[in-house]
Write a protein that holds these residues in place. Structure first.
Motif, PDB file in Angstrom:
ATOM      1  N   ALA A 182       0.836  -1.195   0.000  1.00  0.00           N
ATOM      2  CA  ALA A 182       0.000   0.000   0.000  1.00  0.00           C
ATOM      3  C   ALA A 182       0.876   1.253   0.000  1.00  0.00           C
ATOM      4  O   ALA A 182       1.950   1.297   0.606  1.00  0.00           O
ATOM      5  N   GLU A 183       0.415   2.268  -0.661  1.00  0.00           N
ATOM      6  CA  GLU A 183       1.109   3.558  -0.663  1.00  0.00           C
ATOM      7  C   GLU A 183       0.633   4.448   0.486  1.00  0.00           C
ATOM      8  O   GLU A 183       1.348   5.347   0.919  1.00  0.00           O
ATOM      9  N   VAL A 184      -0.555   4.201   0.957  1.00  0.00           N
ATOM     10  CA  VAL A 184      -1.104   4.964   2.071  1.00  0.00           C
ATOM     11  C   VAL A 184      -1.844   4.011   2.995  1.00  0.00           C
ATOM     12  O   VAL A 184      -2.621   3.166   2.530  1.00  0.00           O
ATOM     13  N   ALA A 304      -5.899   0.359   3.894  1.00  0.00           N
ATOM     14  CA  ALA A 304      -4.747   0.475   2.993  1.00  0.00           C
ATOM     15  C   ALA A 304      -5.248   0.841   1.597  1.00  0.00           C
ATOM     16  O   ALA A 304      -6.267   0.323   1.139  1.00  0.00           O
ATOM     17  N   ALA A 305      -4.520   1.721   0.928  1.00  0.00           N
ATOM     18  CA  ALA A 305      -4.962   2.206  -0.375  1.00  0.00           C
ATOM     19  C   ALA A 305      -3.771   2.639  -1.212  1.00  0.00           C
ATOM     20  O   ALA A 305      -2.640   2.772  -0.729  1.00  0.00           O
ATOM     21  N   THR A 306      -4.050   2.892  -2.502  1.00  0.00           N
ATOM     22  CA  THR A 306      -3.055   3.468  -3.395  1.00  0.00           C
ATOM     23  C   THR A 306      -3.147   4.996  -3.320  1.00  0.00           C
ATOM     24  O   THR A 306      -4.105   5.551  -2.784  1.00  0.00           O
ATOM     25  N   ARG A 307      -2.146   5.681  -3.911  1.00  0.00           N
ATOM     26  CA  ARG A 307      -2.181   7.145  -3.934  1.00  0.00           C
ATOM     27  C   ARG A 307      -3.386   7.662  -4.705  1.00  0.00           C
ATOM     28  O   ARG A 307      -3.902   8.735  -4.418  1.00  0.00           O
ATOM     29  N   PRO A 833       0.600  11.654  -0.210  1.00  0.00           N
ATOM     30  CA  PRO A 833       0.446  13.063   0.113  1.00  0.00           C
ATOM     31  C   PRO A 833       0.518  13.285   1.607  1.00  0.00           C
ATOM     32  O   PRO A 833       0.145  12.432   2.389  1.00  0.00           O
ATOM     33  N   ALA A 834       0.958  14.414   1.991  1.00  0.00           N
ATOM     34  CA  ALA A 834       1.042  14.761   3.408  1.00  0.00           C
ATOM     35  C   ALA A 834      -0.338  15.002   3.960  1.00  0.00           C
ATOM     36  O   ALA A 834      -1.230  15.390   3.243  1.00  0.00           O
TER      37      ALA A 834
END
Length: 834
Positions: A182-184, A304-307, A833-834
């Motif tokens: 996951a990216e996020v 969990a997710a992608t950008r 992303p922040a």
């Protein structure tokens, strides 16, 4: 009797048949029942959350005026077994004995310890103060996480643990693998506060014995007369065929009367002991202590997710408060929600674990929605949090992940097969009614000019599983009963109709809707249909009313029974008209011969001909009555989109709902007016959890919100005008295409409101306020954000490393042993992303 033209009934907004009698006071509530020789019961309850009972002396009560008898738990123990738990969710579940009246130990404030029978309720209540009880205090068990620690005080010492069960579910890819790619990821902690049901009619029970035959009639303000009959037989030893249970007019339940209560068993035991009829009716404050509570859990959720915002996986760890004992379906309530956390979204991985924990509080059990509101709250809250993390509009994130209408039927990651749905249409209609874009523009403008009253917009796109069937699925979940329902139709010789149903209404409008269904199929006037219910002698088969199952299972049974009546009548009509069955048409209650419309018989005429039996076909019995037992092949899955706009005063913490729009899809609608009423009532209860209601205990385990002065039930003045509408995708799981509706408003509204509150405060650095979002909690969250400090994270679990978004939450001491922070426990992103 000769028949008449009748308009279609399905879809017609009929006024309820029941209401003329109910609103004019021509009712038969359980407390209204009077019989000769009636004694009134009053129950002495423990003032302590946990203690040994070393002495109970009821003899002083016997000296009080009007007192006929008094009993301790020891006096009645021989004739009473343990109250039942019908849902042992795991093989190794801890199932403690649950006596209807305590004998040697009390485990929550309100546990019964003695009972008095007197000539009137006032004499019985006054005599309670004369009973002498000695208690040896034991440590209360209140904090769910501390209760699981080694060396913690035990609610049931003989069991050696406060852990009731651990129930896992894992599907798809492993969540660990999904988390790795996951990216996020976000991890959150949400709290479901305890709620106290507030049915308009308090609980009550009357038992009348017939000594000569050993029979007993039990009148109870219950949702489940058929189940109650079985369970009372098991608890008291009275043979089932000697028990008749009647649910007369019942003034609301919301799950609180889906129960086999100790007071019902006590009333039967005392009536049997004394040979006299007895009555017990709870006071409102007594009900707050003794009627089971709802909700009560900690939800640790990770997503969990992608950008780009595609969901990859969801992990849920629940810690659920069982209270002191397991009541009828206590352990299964959190499990009902287990399958709904993925909601309407597609993902690759799902992991769920629920740990049930005993505490020294009132037992929990079903409350409107029963596990589904909790699940919807968690997923809809974290979807909004994820949207914020990704810089996406909350609606857009949902669109990227929900099941599209062309993908139905769809088997979810949790293993359920959704038969039909159209989330796009419901959402588009809701957005248009809400004026979403205009409100977002206003929100930006007000934020830019520093308005101290902030506008917030909340979203909830939901679905639910309802109907509590099929039976084979319930078997796999270790539920102790089936999910079928029964109905029969009796065509009387005069052409009127009796519908006998196994459902038991308590405000839903069954009499009206069942009359509409039968009238529509049979082609008889609506006014000619009577509905019989709630009496195990008059309606001997049934599984009763709960879980939004009445229409989808009970109504379907009525429909199928009516179709059988028409099929049986067709044989007789063909014989009388000297035609083949294939040449007959049936419309608006009339059989006619195709091509010869003058050759006709009404179904009422067929009923009379069958009764006389002078001219029936060979081998045909003289009846066209029919019955049907329905066991659905699937749950029903209503859905909808709810949008809420709130205005939050950042200086006082006050929250006002400015606009509320909901578009629900409940399949084909039998009675639009009743659907509207069900939605409105559900919305009121869901909003109440978001903003107003909470059962609060002190450090000694005393309920300190034990009256309506302390427990805030909203009135109509506290609620907004609701804008409601519907889309319609018929269910494929029943012949009428209907879906449940009774719990939809409650399930969807709570996250919509809380999301709106949080949305209003996010620019200030607040990303959660623990329910209820009362003014003091909102004010504390704003103050914490402005001072640059986060609410204490104690008890919220380990924070993740990586990008961190710890923000301020509401801060008062909560009932589950932390600081009241609902708990952002961190977020992480790989180039996210922040």
């Amino acid at each position: 009797m000769t028949g008449q033209a009748v308009e279609p009934e399905i879809g017609r907004a009929r006024l309820r048949k029941e209401d003329a009698r109910l609103i004019t006071g021509q009712t038969n509530w359980t407390d209204n029942i009077q019989v000769a020789g009636l004694l009134h019961l009053a129950i002495l309850r423990s003032p302590m959350a946990h203690a040994r009972v070393t002495r109970v002396d009821v003899s002083p009560a016997l000296e009080r005026p009007g007192v006929f008898a008094a009993f301790s738990g020891a006096d009645l123990a021989e004739g009473l077994g343990s109250l039942p738990c019908a849902w042992p969710v795991t093989e190794d579940i801890v199932l403690p004995e649950h006596p209807p009246i305590a004998v040697d130990e009390v485990r929550y404030a309100g546990d019964p310890v003695a009972v008095v029978a007197a000539r009137d309720r006032y004499a019985a209540a006054d005599a309670l103060e004369a009973i002498e009880v000695d208690y040896e205090p034991l440590p209360p068990v209140l904090d769910l996480e501390a209760a699981l620690a080694d060396g913690a005080p035990l609610v049931h010492a003989d069991k050696g643990t406060n852990r009731c069960y651990t129930w896992p579910l894992a599907t798809g890819e492993s969540f660990e693998a999904v988390r790795e790619r996951a990216e996020v990821t976000l991890r959150r902690r949400y709290h479901q506060q305890r709620l106290i049901p507030n049915a308009m009619e308090p609980r009550a029970v009357v038992v009348t014995p017939l000594a000569a035959s050993g029979e007993y009639t039990v009148y109870s303000a219950t949702q489940i007369p058929h189940i109650l009959r079985i369970m009372l037989s098991a608890v008291t030893g009275v043979p089932e065929h000697k028990l008749r249970v009647i649910a007369p007019d019942v003034g609301g339940g919301f799950g609180s009367k889906l129960q086999v209560y100790g007071e019902e068993a006590l009333a039967l035991a005392v009536a049997r002991r004394l040979g006299r009829p007895v009555k017990w009716t709870e006071s409102r404050s007594e009900g707050y202590l003794a009627t089971h509570h709802g909700r009560g859990m900690i939800q640790d959720v990770e997503i969990a997710a992608t950008r780009e915002g595609r969901l990859l996986g969801l992990k849920v760890d629940l810690t659920a408060d069982m209270g002191a004992y397991l009541m009828l379906v206590t352990p299964g309530i959190p499990i009902l929600g287990a399958f709904m956390y993925p909601a309407i979204y597609k993902m690759d991985s799902y992991a769920f674990t629920c740990t049930g924990v005993f505490t020294t509080r009132t037992p929990t059990d079903a409350y409107r929605g029963a596990g589904r509101p909790e699940a919807t709250f968690a997923i809809e809250r974290i979807m909004d949090d994820l949207a914020h993390e990704l810089g996406l509009d909350p609606i857009e994130l949902r669109r990227r992940n929900w099941i599209r209408h062309e993908e139905f039927p769809y088997t979810t990651i949790a293993g359920l097969t959704y038969d039909t749905g159209d989330y796009e249409s419901a959402t588009d209609k809701a957005l248009a009614l809400f004026g979403y874009d205009d409100l977002r523009a206003e929100q930006r403008e007000r934020a830019e000019r520093g308005d101290t009253v902030r506008l917030g917009i909340g979203v909830s796109t939901f679905t639910e599983m309802c109907g509590l069937a099929p039976s084979r699925v319930l078997r796999d979940l270790r539920y102790g009963a089936g999910g079928w329902e029964a109905a029969s139709i009796r065509m009387l010789p005069t052409g009127t109709v009796e519908v006998v149903t196994g459902t038991s209404p308590h405000g839903q409008g069954h009499v009206t809707c069942w009359s509409q269904i039968a009238a529509d199929v049979l082609g008889v006037p609506f006014e000619d249909v009577e509905v019989v219910h709630g009496d195990t002698k008059a309606a001997p088969q049934g599984m009763d009313t709960y879980g939004s199952r009445s229409l989808t299972v009970g109504g379907e049974a009525v429909h199928r029974a009516a179709v059988k009546v028409v099929d049986k009548a067709r044989k007789v009509a063909a014989h009388l008209l000297e035609a083949s069955e294939q040449d007959l048409e049936f419309q608006a209650g009339v059989f006619s011969v195709r091509g010869s419309p003058e050759a006709r018989k009404t179904i009422q005429e067929i009923a009379l001909e069958t009764f006389m039996a002078h001219n029936l076909p060979d081998g045909v019995e003289p009846t066209i009555n029919a019955e049907s037992l329905v066991d659905p092949e699937n749950f029903s899955y209503p859905h909808g989109t709810h949008l809420c706009a709130v205005e939050v005063d950042t200086e006082t913490g006050k929250t006002e709902i400015r606009k509320y729009v909901c578009v629900d899809d409940v399949g084909h609608v039998v009675n639009p007016m009743i659907v509207e009423g069900q939605v409105h009532g559900g919305l009121a209860q869901g909003i109440a959890q978001a903003l107003y209601e909470e059962a609060v205990y002190d450090d000694e385990g005393n309920l300190v919100s034990g009256t309506m002065a302390d427990y805030l039930v909203p009135s109509a003045a506290d609620l907004p005008e609701f804008v409601t509408d519907r889309t319609e995708t018929p269910a494929a799981s029943n012949s009428m295409g209907v879906k449940g509706v009774g719990e939809a408003g409650t399930i969807a509204s709570t996250p919509a409101v809380v999301n709106a509150v949080v949305d209003a405060l996010r620019p200030l650095g607040v990303d959660d306020v623990r329910m209820p979002c009362a003014p003091h909690r909102v004010w504390q969250a704003v103050r914490a954000a402005r001072s640059g400090r986060a609410a204490e994270p104690a008890g919220t679990g380990p924070a993740q490393s990586g990008q961190s978004g710890q923000a301020a939450q509401g801060g008062d001491i909560g009932q589950y042993g932390d600081t009241g922070s609902s708990g952002d426990t961190g977020s992480s992103g790989k180039e996210g992303p922040a």
